[in-house]
Structures are given as C-alpha cells and as structure tokens.
Write an enzyme that holds these catalytic residues in place. Structure first.
Site, PDB file in Angstrom:
ATOM      1  N   SER A 106      -4.984  -7.995  10.953  1.00  0.00           N
ATOM      2  CA  SER A 106      -5.045  -6.696  10.303  1.00  0.00           C
ATOM      3  C   SER A 106      -6.075  -6.836   9.191  1.00  0.00           C
ATOM      4  O   SER A 106      -5.964  -7.715   8.332  1.00  0.00           O
ATOM      5  CB  SER A 106      -3.673  -6.338   9.733  1.00  0.00           C
ATOM      6  OG  SER A 106      -3.831  -5.440   8.668  1.00  0.00           O
ATOM      7  N   ASP A 113       0.807  -1.225   0.000  1.00  0.00           N
ATOM      8  CA  ASP A 113       0.000   0.000   0.000  1.00  0.00           C
ATOM      9  C   ASP A 113       0.838   1.273   0.000  1.00  0.00           C
ATOM     10  O   ASP A 113       0.470   2.257  -0.627  1.00  0.00           O
ATOM     11  CB  ASP A 113      -0.975  -0.009   1.181  1.00  0.00           C
ATOM     12  CG  ASP A 113      -2.189  -0.874   0.888  1.00  0.00           C
ATOM     13  OD1 ASP A 113      -2.571  -0.965  -0.298  1.00  0.00           O
ATOM     14  OD2 ASP A 113      -2.749  -1.465   1.825  1.00  0.00           O
TER      15      ASP A 113
HETATM   16  N1  ARG Z   1      -2.180  -7.978   0.290  1.00  0.00           N
HETATM   17  C1  ARG Z   1      -3.240  -7.137  -0.150  1.00  0.00           C
HETATM   18  C2  ARG Z   1      -2.727  -6.087  -1.084  1.00  0.00           C
HETATM   19  O1  ARG Z   1      -1.567  -5.800  -1.089  1.00  0.00           O
HETATM   20  C3  ARG Z   1      -4.000  -6.515   0.998  1.00  0.00           C
HETATM   21  C4  ARG Z   1      -3.200  -5.592   1.871  1.00  0.00           C
HETATM   22  C5  ARG Z   1      -3.930  -5.038   3.074  1.00  0.00           C
HETATM   23  N2  ARG Z   1      -4.299  -6.094   3.969  1.00  0.00           N
HETATM   24  C6  ARG Z   1      -4.673  -5.926   5.238  1.00  0.00           C
HETATM   25  N3  ARG Z   1      -5.058  -6.992   5.869  1.00  0.00           N
HETATM   26  N4  ARG Z   1      -4.645  -4.780   5.852  1.00  0.00           N
HETATM   27  O2  ARG Z   1      -3.491  -5.524  -1.826  1.00  0.00           O
END
Ligand code: ARG
Length: 413
Positions: A178, A126
């Site tokens: 999370s 992200d």
């Molecule tokens: N791995 C996924 C991505 O990079 C989700 C990332 C966020 N996941 C989370 N449990 N906060 O798009």
C-alpha cells in the site's frame, strides 16, 4: 436506515477501494457522488483519473493542484519545527490530510454538498486525521467511511461486487504494497513489510537508489535559508516546490532518506512501515544545523521539546488544534535569525552538513579559538563554576553523614 444525504464528495484516488466506493455509496445512500482528488505531487495521470471516476459513476470530478499550498503552509511549517514522528518519520502522509480536508470543505460549500466520504480503513491514522479535520472545519457535514462499514472482506469480494454492478474496473496486477506519496515523501506498508524481521525487499523502495548502487563520488550542494525557509539550491533561486522536487531527485540518486521503522499508531497498534523522504531528510538536517549556529542555547534546547509535540499533533490528526497553532507561533518566533547557507555532502545514503554560515551566526571565533586570538576570559571561569555547582555541593555537604539514603553512598567513603 442511513441518514438522508443528497450529495457526497468522495476523496478519490482511483484505486480499487475508492472506485468501488462510488457505486456502493450510491447504492446505500441513494445520493449523487462527486469525486475529489488533490495533486500533492504524487505524479498521477489526471486525465485518465478523471475519466475513470466518471466511468465508474461519479457525477463530477474536482481536481485541485495544491502542491504550492502543501509545501508552503504544511511541509515547510513542519520543517521549521524539524518535525519527525518518533524521531524518524517526516509526516508526509499526515501533513496532506488537513489540507485535503480544507479543500474538500470549500468544494462542499461551493457545490452545496452535504456529506463527505473517504477510503480509509478503521485501523489507520488517516481516518482520524480526516474525521477530526472535517468535524473541526465543517461539523455540519456527514462523514462516511465505506471501508469501515462495508461487507467486503477481501479484494476478491470487492471485485465480485464491481462485476455484479457492472462497474468497469480493469483487473491490474496487484502490488503487494500500500503506497501513498506526495512531495514530502512516500509511505509504503503491507506485503513482506508486515514482518518486522524481514529486510525491506528491493521492490518495496520506489524512489531511492539502494546506497550500495549509488555513485562512488560524493555530491556537494548548498541550501540557502531565509527565516527558516529554503529559498535557494546551489545558489539558484527556486520556488519552494522546485526546491523540494530537485532535492527529491538528487537525494534519490544518492540513496538519501530511506526510513524503516516500527511506529505507534494512534489507534493503539504498532505497525511497520518504510518511508522515502529525500528532500525532507536533507532539508530537516540542513535546517537543524543552521539553527545550531543561529539560535541561542536556551531557545535551541527548549525548541527540541517542541519538535516532538509538534510531530505528535500532526500525526495524531490534531493539525487544527489550538496547541498546534500555539506551537507554530513559538516556532515562527524562533525563525527570525534562521537565515544563512548550509553546505551538504551526499554520499551512499547519508547526507551530512559539512559547512554553515549566517549573518546571525552566534559562533564567535575569538571566543571559541584556542590560538593567540583567544578573547575568552579564562579567569572568570572559577567564580562561575563555584556558583554553578553551589546547589549540588551544598546538598552533598548537608547530607554527607546520611550515607544510607543518599546517592552519595556509592561515591563517598
Ligand atoms: N503510517 C503513516 C501515517 O500514518 C502512513 C500511512 C499511509 N501509508 C500507506 N502506505 N498508505 O502517516
């Protein structure tokens, strides 16, 4: 010495990290902090989120409902491309980032804000999506990621800091996971999921029923598409957001859209994550099957190669890249005939297409049938086959003697 910034717009979720970030940013940058939150269908309590941000030191709070835009301009584009990262993940989290950035940039322009901040860590995808999108859309903005910089090594240290600074943070029972969610799906990581051998604990799934607890009778539904876009559910006209919401709730009941995968992150590591994406799973499956009916073979096969690249660009934070836009133009031009109805059966965690029809169907009964209505020209087949196989046949004839070096050595005496 930090660069002098006067106002910082923080992508704010209301969790511990972004709450502590408000005070930390003030402290380190001596700037005013503005909080930004986007409603992407995660079902937050916006009033209490707003109060929380103000109580923890935000100057102002901006909340945008971007559900329609998210579904129309991001999720449904990905749907038309059938985009699944590594063949599985419908990209729910990844798809919101470029839109959130676009909206934050608008707020910065309007409010004369000179820096942005987000609560991403230094090893996730992200941060890349946020940073690349900001740098692309508004290179003049300073980007700050407190979690990549700050000194806290644990939740306890963050809480300690909060106490020291009199930040009113309620001590809530910490979820071991999370979680990030929006209309296109829910992403869950951490806790027991960090052991890829461990079956996801019952409490790690948030939306969907376990297939073993779903109704014993199947559920049938129809989806109507117009040029690749779903417009009706069970023959009823609904807005894009309504279609997705309805499918999430029906799909959850039937245990649809659970995904358990080890994926390759952009930053070079593998991680284990589970996803729940009932609506996305149903829609992509239905859309793909309608394409099977309406796209000619060459376009259909070529489009499959686009699917992976499209998903990769999205996952890799390159939504605003010229390649993603060019792929979109291709995808868009293939959707003109993707109009029709798909009949689906949901049962015990599976959704399958059991019927499809379209005014643009390329399926021709009199070509396919084996009964007396057959109009296929069987007599043309031998000539076609002769020319079709000519290159291979020629190669084999010319090289027949050269048995040692050839693939034919295993087949020709
Ligand atoms: N791995 C996924 C991505 O990079 C989700 C990332 C966020 N996941 C989370 N449990 N906060 O798009």
């Amino acid at each position: 010495m930090k660069k002098k910034v006067k106002k910082i717009l923080l992508a704010y979720s209301g969790g511990l990290d972004t709450s502590v970030s408000i005070e930390w940013l003030k402290d380190k940058y001596g700037a005013k902090i503005y909080a930004y939150s986007a409603d992407v269908g995660q079902g937050a309590n916006w009033q209490s989120l707003k109060e929380k941000a103000l109580n923890t030191g935000a100057e102002k709070v901006f909340i945008d409902d971007i559900q329609d835009e998210f579904i129309n301009n991001f999720a449904f584009k990905a749907l038309k491309a059938n985009a699944l990262y590594e063949g599985k993940y419908p990209l729910a989290t990844a798809l919101t980032r470029p839109l959130i950035v676009q909206k934050m940039v608008e707020v910065c322009e309007r409010e004369n804000i000179d820096a942005v901040a987000h609560g991403c860590t230094g090893k996730g995808n992200d941060q890349v999506r946020f940073d690349v999108s900001f740098r692309t859309l508004a290179p003049e903005l300073e980007i700050i990621a407190p979690l990549r910089e700050w000194e806290f090594k644990s939740r306890e240290e963050e809480m300690e800091y909060a106490k020291e600074k009199n930040i009113p943070i309620k001590v809530t029972k910490e979820s071991p996971y999370s979680i990030d969610s929006n209309l296109w799906g829910l992403s869950v990581e951490c806790g027991k999921l960090e052991d890829p051998w461990e079956e996801p604990p019952i409490d790690s799934y948030q939306w969907t029923n376990a297939p073993e607890n779903t109704p014993d009778e199947p559920y049938y539904l129809t989806l109507t598409f117009d040029q690749g876009v779903p417009i009706k559910l069970n023959n009823q006209h609904l807005s894009p957001v309504e279609i997705v919401k309805n499918l999430n709730s029906i799909g959850s009941k039937y245990g649809i859209g659970r995904i358990d995968m080890v994926e390759n992150r952009l930053v070079g590591i593998k991680s284990r994550e589970i996803y729940e994406a009932p609506a996305a799973t149903i829609l992509i499956n239905a859309h793909e099957q309608l394409e099977s009916l309406t796209l000619d073979r060459e376009t259909l096969h070529f489009k499959k190669t686009i699917t992976d690249k499209y998903a990769e660009q999205t996952y890799f934070g390159l939504w605003y890249s010229p390649l993603r836009e060019a792929l979109d133009a291709f995808v868009e031009s293939t959707q003109k005939q993707v109009t029709g109805i798909v009949k689906m059966k949901l049962y015990k965690g599976h959704c399958s297409v059991v019927g499809r029809k379209s005014p643009y169907s390329l399926y021709q009964y009199e070509m396919a049938t084996y009964d007396e209505n057959d109009r296929f020209e069987h007599k043309s087949a031998p000539g076609f086959i002769k020319l079709w196989g000519l290159p291979t046949e020629t190669y084999a004839r010319v090289n027949r003697e050269n048995k040692d070096t050839l693939f034919l050595k295993d087949y020709v005496k």
